[in-house]
Design a protein around this motif. Structure first.
Motif, PDB file in Angstrom:
ATOM      1  N   LYS A 152      45.345  -9.892   6.060  1.00  0.00           N
ATOM      2  CA  LYS A 152      45.003 -11.093   5.303  1.00  0.00           C
ATOM      3  C   LYS A 152      45.606 -12.316   5.990  1.00  0.00           C
ATOM      4  O   LYS A 152      46.525 -12.215   6.803  1.00  0.00           O
ATOM      5  CB  LYS A 152      45.502 -11.004   3.866  1.00  0.00           C
ATOM      6  CG  LYS A 152      47.016 -10.903   3.719  1.00  0.00           C
ATOM      7  CD  LYS A 152      47.438 -10.761   2.276  1.00  0.00           C
ATOM      8  CE  LYS A 152      47.102  -9.371   1.750  1.00  0.00           C
ATOM      9  NZ  LYS A 152      47.644  -9.157   0.380  1.00  0.00           N
ATOM     10  N   CYS A 153      45.071 -13.474   5.641  1.00  0.00           N
ATOM     11  CA  CYS A 153      45.581 -14.739   6.158  1.00  0.00           C
ATOM     12  C   CYS A 153      45.752 -15.707   4.992  1.00  0.00           C
ATOM     13  O   CYS A 153      44.826 -15.906   4.199  1.00  0.00           O
ATOM     14  CB  CYS A 153      44.631 -15.332   7.199  1.00  0.00           C
ATOM     15  SG  CYS A 153      45.129 -16.958   7.813  1.00  0.00           S
ATOM     16  N   PRO A 204      47.406  -7.177  10.955  1.00  0.00           N
ATOM     17  CA  PRO A 204      47.289  -8.072   9.788  1.00  0.00           C
ATOM     18  C   PRO A 204      46.016  -7.785   8.999  1.00  0.00           C
ATOM     19  O   PRO A 204      44.975  -7.469   9.575  1.00  0.00           O
ATOM     20  CB  PRO A 204      47.246  -9.458  10.435  1.00  0.00           C
ATOM     21  CG  PRO A 204      46.715  -9.218  11.813  1.00  0.00           C
ATOM     22  CD  PRO A 204      47.222  -7.872  12.228  1.00  0.00           C
ATOM     23  N   ILE A 207      37.837 -16.577  13.694  1.00  0.00           N
ATOM     24  CA  ILE A 207      38.340 -15.594  12.736  1.00  0.00           C
ATOM     25  C   ILE A 207      37.434 -15.701  11.514  1.00  0.00           C
ATOM     26  O   ILE A 207      37.521 -16.688  10.761  1.00  0.00           O
ATOM     27  CB  ILE A 207      39.800 -15.876  12.343  1.00  0.00           C
ATOM     28  CG1 ILE A 207      40.669 -16.087  13.579  1.00  0.00           C
ATOM     29  CG2 ILE A 207      40.356 -14.725  11.491  1.00  0.00           C
ATOM     30  CD1 ILE A 207      42.093 -16.505  13.256  1.00  0.00           C
ATOM     31  N   SER A 219      55.014 -10.954   6.402  1.00  0.00           N
ATOM     32  CA  SER A 219      54.366 -11.832   7.376  1.00  0.00           C
ATOM     33  C   SER A 219      54.538 -11.237   8.770  1.00  0.00           C
ATOM     34  O   SER A 219      55.557 -10.596   9.068  1.00  0.00           O
ATOM     35  CB  SER A 219      55.005 -13.217   7.337  1.00  0.00           C
ATOM     36  OG  SER A 219      54.918 -13.781   6.053  1.00  0.00           O
ATOM     37  N   GLU A 271      49.257 -18.147   8.047  1.00  0.00           N
ATOM     38  CA  GLU A 271      50.204 -17.027   7.979  1.00  0.00           C
ATOM     39  C   GLU A 271      49.411 -15.718   7.970  1.00  0.00           C
ATOM     40  O   GLU A 271      48.664 -15.442   7.027  1.00  0.00           O
ATOM     41  CB  GLU A 271      51.049 -17.131   6.706  1.00  0.00           C
ATOM     42  CG  GLU A 271      51.988 -15.958   6.513  1.00  0.00           C
ATOM     43  CD  GLU A 271      52.444 -15.801   5.064  1.00  0.00           C
ATOM     44  OE1 GLU A 271      53.372 -15.004   4.834  1.00  0.00           O
ATOM     45  OE2 GLU A 271      51.850 -16.461   4.173  1.00  0.00           O
ATOM     46  N   PHE A 272      49.588 -14.924   9.009  1.00  0.00           N
ATOM     47  CA  PHE A 272      48.901 -13.632   9.116  1.00  0.00           C
ATOM     48  C   PHE A 272      49.867 -12.541   8.665  1.00  0.00           C
ATOM     49  O   PHE A 272      50.991 -12.442   9.171  1.00  0.00           O
ATOM     50  CB  PHE A 272      48.431 -13.408  10.550  1.00  0.00           C
ATOM     51  CG  PHE A 272      47.386 -14.406  10.992  1.00  0.00           C
ATOM     52  CD1 PHE A 272      46.030 -14.148  10.800  1.00  0.00           C
ATOM     53  CD2 PHE A 272      47.755 -15.619  11.557  1.00  0.00           C
ATOM     54  CE1 PHE A 272      45.061 -15.072  11.182  1.00  0.00           C
ATOM     55  CE2 PHE A 272      46.794 -16.546  11.946  1.00  0.00           C
ATOM     56  CZ  PHE A 272      45.455 -16.275  11.759  1.00  0.00           C
ATOM     57  N   CYS A 273      49.421 -11.711   7.737  1.00  0.00           N
ATOM     58  CA  CYS A 273      50.330 -10.758   7.114  1.00  0.00           C
ATOM     59  C   CYS A 273      49.581  -9.520   6.651  1.00  0.00           C
ATOM     60  O   CYS A 273      48.351  -9.424   6.735  1.00  0.00           O
ATOM     61  CB  CYS A 273      51.038 -11.412   5.927  1.00  0.00           C
ATOM     62  SG  CYS A 273      49.903 -12.189   4.741  1.00  0.00           S
ATOM     63  N   MET A 286      41.252 -10.434   6.256  1.00  0.00           N
ATOM     64  CA  MET A 286      40.835 -10.465   7.650  1.00  0.00           C
ATOM     65  C   MET A 286      40.823  -9.058   8.207  1.00  0.00           C
ATOM     66  O   MET A 286      41.526  -8.161   7.720  1.00  0.00           O
ATOM     67  CB  MET A 286      41.730 -11.367   8.496  1.00  0.00           C
ATOM     68  CG  MET A 286      43.140 -10.856   8.736  1.00  0.00           C
ATOM     69  SD  MET A 286      43.934 -11.699  10.141  1.00  0.00           S
ATOM     70  CE  MET A 286      43.028 -11.034  11.536  1.00  0.00           C
ATOM     71  N   GLU A 309      40.861  -7.244  12.063  1.00  0.00           N
ATOM     72  CA  GLU A 309      41.002  -7.487  13.502  1.00  0.00           C
ATOM     73  C   GLU A 309      39.730  -7.150  14.272  1.00  0.00           C
ATOM     74  O   GLU A 309      39.406  -7.811  15.269  1.00  0.00           O
ATOM     75  CB  GLU A 309      42.172  -6.664  14.047  1.00  0.00           C
ATOM     76  CG  GLU A 309      42.435  -6.882  15.524  1.00  0.00           C
ATOM     77  CD  GLU A 309      43.547  -6.000  16.049  1.00  0.00           C
ATOM     78  OE1 GLU A 309      43.648  -5.868  17.284  1.00  0.00           O
ATOM     79  OE2 GLU A 309      44.298  -5.429  15.237  1.00  0.00           O
TER      80      GLU A 309
END
Length: 377
Positions: A118-119, A116, A304, A174, A167-169, A277, A279
């Motif tokens: 972005k959130c 992912p 996060i 997604s 929502e992590f995508c 975001m 990781e």
């Protein structure tokens, strides 16, 4: 980062947690789920966060403690799942076979690697949560009622009835969702049917809207709030504070209404912010608090950057702590019923009135004295 989701096979006749030791599942079921993520954190190395549809994670904590990495379990606190905690026999007989089933579901889950970038954070409200103690506003009468008269739908206490959806995508789709909400999953009454309660419809609606399989439900501070399903104690008397109580056997229409509230909340959830975001920036750090009596309790903080800080606490936490936290910041989320949950963490303002969450629950939780915070970070 890896994600997974799996159903848990429960047999008929399994002891259920949350009420009494004689309640058992009426039929076999695979409605309960485990959903999780694994990642490498800066502070603890490999971290595994697993959301489980259970009253408490119980023995799962000790079983996975032998594995490599740092395991965090977040129980939904549904009262219609097998009892996984051997230390609380008064609210459900321990089921070793059910622990086996949850462990098998976690270990056999097919894992998917994701990245992912972005959130997106969404915000919604549900109209069906309510404070369940007499003690607000504070008075001599209310203190007496709190101590001796059980639970009451106290609509005068303002609570946080929000649902926060993370929502992590990446740029195309997604990948998984975390949802944070505080409310006792006891809408279904004290039935013997295995159930996720309102968590199931909430998760289904998220899957329909975002097209994901893995949905981690994180229970907020719900120790003293629950769905507002109530009825008169004596039907022919006027509705009043003393003639109004929770309905422990709600009808099918009432249950459907609660489920619809959660589905509609997800459908209408508004996008609040979209944040980048990475990781490699994820953090999971051990921390501790000192309880009165010189007892130290460990917990874990999952961070996060730019998005939020999730504090996994081994208690059923009073909702008043959630209100306190919200007044300080909108990016710190207290997660109840994590790992080996000890019992109710009541708020200091509730101690004078006492009541179930403060003192009455102690024998059910196998405790000798209140859990009171001396200091914490």
């Amino acid at each position: 980062m890896e994600i997974f989701s799996s159903r848990v096979a429960i047999r008929a006749g399994e002891p259920l947690g949350g009420s009494d030791p004689d309640r058992v599942s009426s039929e076999a079921s695979d409605e309960l789920e485990v959903n999780g993520i694994s990642f490498s954190a800066q502070d603890l190395g490999e971290v595994h966060i697993t959301a489980v549809d259970a009253l408490y994670a119980g023995s799962l904590t000790s079983r996975f403690s032998r594995d490599q990495g740092h395991h965090l379990f977040a129980a939904s606190h549904t009262h219609y799942a097998p009892m996984l905690d051997p230390d609380k026999p008064l609210i459900g007989r321990y089921s070793n076979t059910a622990v086996d089933a949850f462990e098998e579901a976690i270990r056999s889950s097919q894992r998917k690697t994701i990245t992912p970038t972005k959130c997106r954070i969404y915000f919604a409200q549900v109209p069906c949560t309510v404070y369940r103690r007499f003690d607000f506003p504070d008075s001599l009468v209310n203190r007496y009622l709190t101590r001796y008269c059980g639970f009451y739908p106290n609509i005068e206490r303002e609570i946080d009835s929000s649902i926060r959806i993370f929502e992590f995508c990446d740029d195309t789709k997604s990948q998984f969702v975390m949802v944070y909400h505080a409310c006792h999953p006891v809408a279904g009454g004290l039935s013997n049917k295995v159930s996720t309660d309102f968590v199931g419809p909430l998760r289904d609606a998220i899957r329909a809207r975002f097209g994901v399989s893995t949905v981690l439900f994180l229970q907020g501070c719900a120790a003293d709030i629950r769905p507002n399903l109530a009825k008169k104690r004596v039907e022919w008397l006027p509705k009043s504070r003393l003639n109004w109580r929770f309905d422990w056997r709600p009808d099918a229409i009432s249950l459907q209404r609660v489920a619809e509230h959660y589905r509609e909340a997800v459908v209408n959830a508004r996008l609040s912010v979209e944040l980048p975001m990475n990781e490699s920036e994820l953090k999971a750090a051990p921390s501790s608090m000192r309880l009165t009596g010189e007892r130290t309790v460990n917990y874990t903080v999952f961070t996060i950057p730019r998005i939020g800080e999730f504090v996994f606490l081994p208690f059923e936490v009073s909702h008043l702590y959630q209100l306190d936290s919200a007044r300080q910041t909108d990016s710190r989320f207290l997660v109840s019923c994590s790992n080996n949950t000890l019992g109710y963490l009541s708020h200091p303002t509730q101690h004078r009135a006492a009541g179930y969450e403060v003192d009455g629950s102690l024998r059910f939780m196998g405790l000798q004295s209140r859990l009171e915070i001396g200091s914490w970070n």
